[in-house]
Enzyme design. Sequence first.
Site, PDB file in Angstrom:
ATOM      1  N   ASP A 117       1.036  -1.203   0.053  1.00  0.00           N
ATOM      2  CA  ASP A 117      -0.009   0.051  -0.153  1.00  0.00           C
ATOM      3  C   ASP A 117       0.881   1.136   0.005  1.00  0.00           C
ATOM      4  OD1 ASP A 117      -1.963   1.859   0.101  1.00  0.00           O
ATOM      5  OD2 ASP A 117      -3.002   0.915   2.228  1.00  0.00           O
ATOM      6  N   ILE A 118       1.289   1.695  -1.046  1.00  0.00           N
ATOM      7  CA  ILE A 118       2.243   2.844  -1.468  1.00  0.00           C
ATOM      8  C   ILE A 118       1.537   3.947  -2.102  1.00  0.00           C
ATOM      9  CG2 ILE A 118       4.094   1.351  -1.454  1.00  0.00           C
ATOM     10  CD1 ILE A 118       4.016   1.577  -4.591  1.00  0.00           C
ATOM     11  N   LYS A 119       0.351   3.959  -2.749  1.00  0.00           N
ATOM     12  CA  LYS A 119      -0.327   4.884  -3.303  1.00  0.00           C
ATOM     13  C   LYS A 119       0.626   6.057  -3.914  1.00  0.00           C
ATOM     14  CE  LYS A 119      -3.825   4.941   0.240  1.00  0.00           C
ATOM     15  NZ  LYS A 119      -3.573   3.768   1.157  1.00  0.00           N
ATOM     16  N   ARG A 120       1.439   5.706  -4.796  1.00  0.00           N
ATOM     17  CA  ARG A 120       2.285   6.337  -5.828  1.00  0.00           C
ATOM     18  C   ARG A 120       1.302   7.053  -6.876  1.00  0.00           C
ATOM     19  NH1 ARG A 120       4.761   5.649  -1.546  1.00  0.00           N
ATOM     20  NH2 ARG A 120       7.278   5.153  -1.453  1.00  0.00           N
TER      21      ARG A 120
END
Length: 283
Positions: free
Chosen positions: A95-98
């Site tokens: 879960d990095i939401k880049r």
Amino acid sequence: MIIDKLYENVEKKGCVCVGLDTDISYLPKGFLNKFTNIEDAIFAFNQRIVDSTFDVSACYKVQIAYYEAMGIKGMILYKKTLEYIRKKGGIVIADIKRGDISATAKMYAKAHFEGDFESDFITLNPYMGMDTLEPYKDYFKNKEKGVFLLLRTSNEGSKDIQYLDLKDNKKVYNKVGEKIENIGKEFLGNCGYSSIGAVVGCTAEENNIRKELKHTFFLIPGYGAQGGKAEVAKSYLSEGNGGIVNSSRGILLAYKKYDEEGKNFEECARNEVINMKKTLQII
């Protein structure tokens, strides 16, 4: 495609995704006191959570911020956690939401689909535009990887932009969903779903999303501690599949319901996952 493996896991193990958003404050004091450093304690905690829930969970979601905040040692812990899950044969979502332009996105893809931080899926923010997805497509086709794009999130502030009304009586998230569905058709697995999925929070109802996005697999956060309801989460599934329902604190801190000292925290986590599955099946 990786989406087929995830679909099969849901069929066999149920739709629960265990979130490893592990904060030091979540660890039982008696357990924490056995270790001389925080990193070893959290890794051992993560291991025991994974081992106790592995046969009843579809996958795991690791929120990178909890590890980034610990500096270099935290990122080593993040790496070890990803590796531990994948070496057991599990599926892990980073879960990095880049979200960035193509040149930068290419480096994000390399960072999180290869090398030290390799995962099976990552989360991305598509609101800069769908061209930000281009560098990831080779990984979908040739390297068994997938993504979940933020569509309609579980936080209260999602209404500031995602819920804005458009001229055709649709909202911003509806238009983004249409784009996700159309792009995703290029990467369909045998299960009928795409390796390009969407994040749809279960803190608010929207009955048409599942009907409109027939080929889009959902990552469904917001269950439990964030107030998301089981009946809403289930409405985003299709015959019990087509999505995974994530819970982090509700599972990691389940021991506080039954065993305040946390001597059997992993057993409590397992029971919470099983209860989630039963609730989602019954409603």
